[in-house]
Design an enzyme around this catalytic site. Sequence first.
Site, PDB file in Angstrom:
ATOM      1  N   THR A  52      -8.702  -3.395  -2.995  1.00  0.00           N
ATOM      2  CA  THR A  52     -10.208  -2.488  -2.788  1.00  0.00           C
ATOM      3  C   THR A  52     -10.251  -2.441  -0.941  1.00  0.00           C
ATOM      4  O   THR A  52      -9.451  -3.076  -0.401  1.00  0.00           O
ATOM      5  CB  THR A  52     -11.344  -4.065  -2.096  1.00  0.00           C
ATOM      6  OG1 THR A  52     -11.004  -5.105  -0.966  1.00  0.00           O
ATOM      7  CG2 THR A  52     -11.438  -4.894  -3.560  1.00  0.00           C
ATOM      8  N   GLY A  53     -10.650  -0.652  -1.448  1.00  0.00           N
ATOM      9  CA  GLY A  53     -10.826  -0.579  -0.037  1.00  0.00           C
ATOM     10  C   GLY A  53      -9.408   0.016   0.558  1.00  0.00           C
ATOM     11  O   GLY A  53      -8.524  -0.224   0.975  1.00  0.00           O
ATOM     12  N   ALA A  54      -8.348   0.913  -0.813  1.00  0.00           N
ATOM     13  CA  ALA A  54      -7.436   1.119  -0.188  1.00  0.00           C
ATOM     14  C   ALA A  54      -7.369   2.516  -0.095  1.00  0.00           C
ATOM     15  O   ALA A  54      -5.707   3.281  -0.539  1.00  0.00           O
ATOM     16  CB  ALA A  54      -6.765   0.599  -1.140  1.00  0.00           C
ATOM     17  N   ASN A  55      -8.098   3.467   0.083  1.00  0.00           N
ATOM     18  CA  ASN A  55      -8.278   4.855   0.485  1.00  0.00           C
ATOM     19  C   ASN A  55      -7.260   5.325   1.232  1.00  0.00           C
ATOM     20  O   ASN A  55      -7.780   6.506   2.356  1.00  0.00           O
ATOM     21  CB  ASN A  55      -8.366   5.898  -0.831  1.00  0.00           C
ATOM     22  CG  ASN A  55     -10.129   5.467  -0.672  1.00  0.00           C
ATOM     23  OD1 ASN A  55     -10.568   4.667   0.756  1.00  0.00           O
ATOM     24  ND2 ASN A  55     -11.268   5.969  -0.973  1.00  0.00           N
ATOM     25  N   SER A  56      -7.986   4.419   2.304  1.00  0.00           N
ATOM     26  CA  SER A  56      -7.211   4.687   3.991  1.00  0.00           C
ATOM     27  C   SER A  56      -7.125   3.856   4.291  1.00  0.00           C
ATOM     28  O   SER A  56      -7.445   2.332   3.845  1.00  0.00           O
ATOM     29  CB  SER A  56      -8.561   5.160   4.497  1.00  0.00           C
ATOM     30  OG  SER A  56      -9.808   4.417   4.247  1.00  0.00           O
ATOM     31  N   GLY A  57      -6.690   3.381   6.184  1.00  0.00           N
ATOM     32  CA  GLY A  57      -6.887   2.282   7.225  1.00  0.00           C
ATOM     33  C   GLY A  57      -5.912   1.361   6.154  1.00  0.00           C
ATOM     34  O   GLY A  57      -5.334   1.749   5.298  1.00  0.00           O
ATOM     35  N   TYR A  82     -21.481  -8.558  11.098  1.00  0.00           N
ATOM     36  CA  TYR A  82     -20.579  -8.848  10.866  1.00  0.00           C
ATOM     37  C   TYR A  82     -19.799  -9.595  10.765  1.00  0.00           C
ATOM     38  O   TYR A  82     -19.370 -10.362   9.421  1.00  0.00           O
ATOM     39  CB  TYR A  82     -19.643  -6.950  11.457  1.00  0.00           C
ATOM     40  CG  TYR A  82     -18.316  -6.886  11.506  1.00  0.00           C
ATOM     41  CD1 TYR A  82     -18.235  -6.912  10.014  1.00  0.00           C
ATOM     42  CD2 TYR A  82     -17.159  -7.681  12.077  1.00  0.00           C
ATOM     43  CE1 TYR A  82     -16.485  -6.525  10.035  1.00  0.00           C
ATOM     44  CE2 TYR A  82     -15.991  -7.866  11.765  1.00  0.00           C
ATOM     45  CZ  TYR A  82     -15.579  -6.712  10.621  1.00  0.00           C
ATOM     46  OH  TYR A  82     -14.069  -7.296  10.626  1.00  0.00           O
TER      47      TYR A  82
END
Length: 291
Positions: free
Chosen positions: A3-8, A161
């Site tokens: 998940t969240g794999a298009n940056s960073g 957070y």
Amino acid sequence: MITGANSGTGFQAARILVSKGAGVVMMNRSVEKSEAAIAALKQEFGREVQATFVRLDLASLDSVRKASAEVLATLPRIDALICNGAIAQVARQEFTQDGFESHLGVNHYGHFLLCGLLYQRIDDSNGRIVVVGSEGYKMGLKTIQFDDMNWINNYHPNSTYCHSKLAQMIFAYELQRRTTEAGKNIKVYVCHPGASRTSLINEKANVASRLIFSLMAKSPMVQTAERGAYPEVMCATTKNLEQQAYYGPSGLFNWIGPVGKCEIKPFVWDRAVAEKLWAVSEKETSIGWQI
């Protein structure tokens, strides 16, 4: 699956894995950014790279359900699900489509539902669930604020957070216990990226937070996104790791350095809190886990 794999760190994890011949499914909110990320991988490693994406918005439980249904219809096996996607330091309080405080909704509830819906497929694959926590887990309340999960009365971008990352880690260790007790095949690992140069602190953070991080990012106290991805890649692939452990940079303040086992504060292991969080999470996400 990441998940969240298009940056960073998520993108760097995908990059490392495809460079070794793995097939990677990115689970991202943005179609445009996902296509660009896949194009970048193919440009670097060749057109034969096995990289695809499924649209997933962790801020929407309906999106999580749709994405999970697509995955189950198209992927016969899941070797590892890396719960990497996250938001942080949202200056002005926001809520998800389902009415949850945004940090908790995206970082914890979204992943809680995703893991539950894909659990059986991962178990059938003798696979792994990797939960990417944060050193921030020990900088907040050090427990779950059950009487005000949406932080209506005391919202603070850093505290919420930290609360969400603590919830993720408590969930992961409770999932370890339940899975082990049930004799299942899944392994569950917890890690953190340390201090890494990513876009996690973005335009939704206040000016002070952005300024501080931009200055830190220029210092040796912050490592590259690629090095920040090492712990999650290790947890997704390395044999004979301990489950009841917490992996991440082991150098200065656990911000940088070689990946190793880091200290786990005892409040993460509170079984009563874990069981209550599990029950609350099942209720809020309308899932009954089958373990």
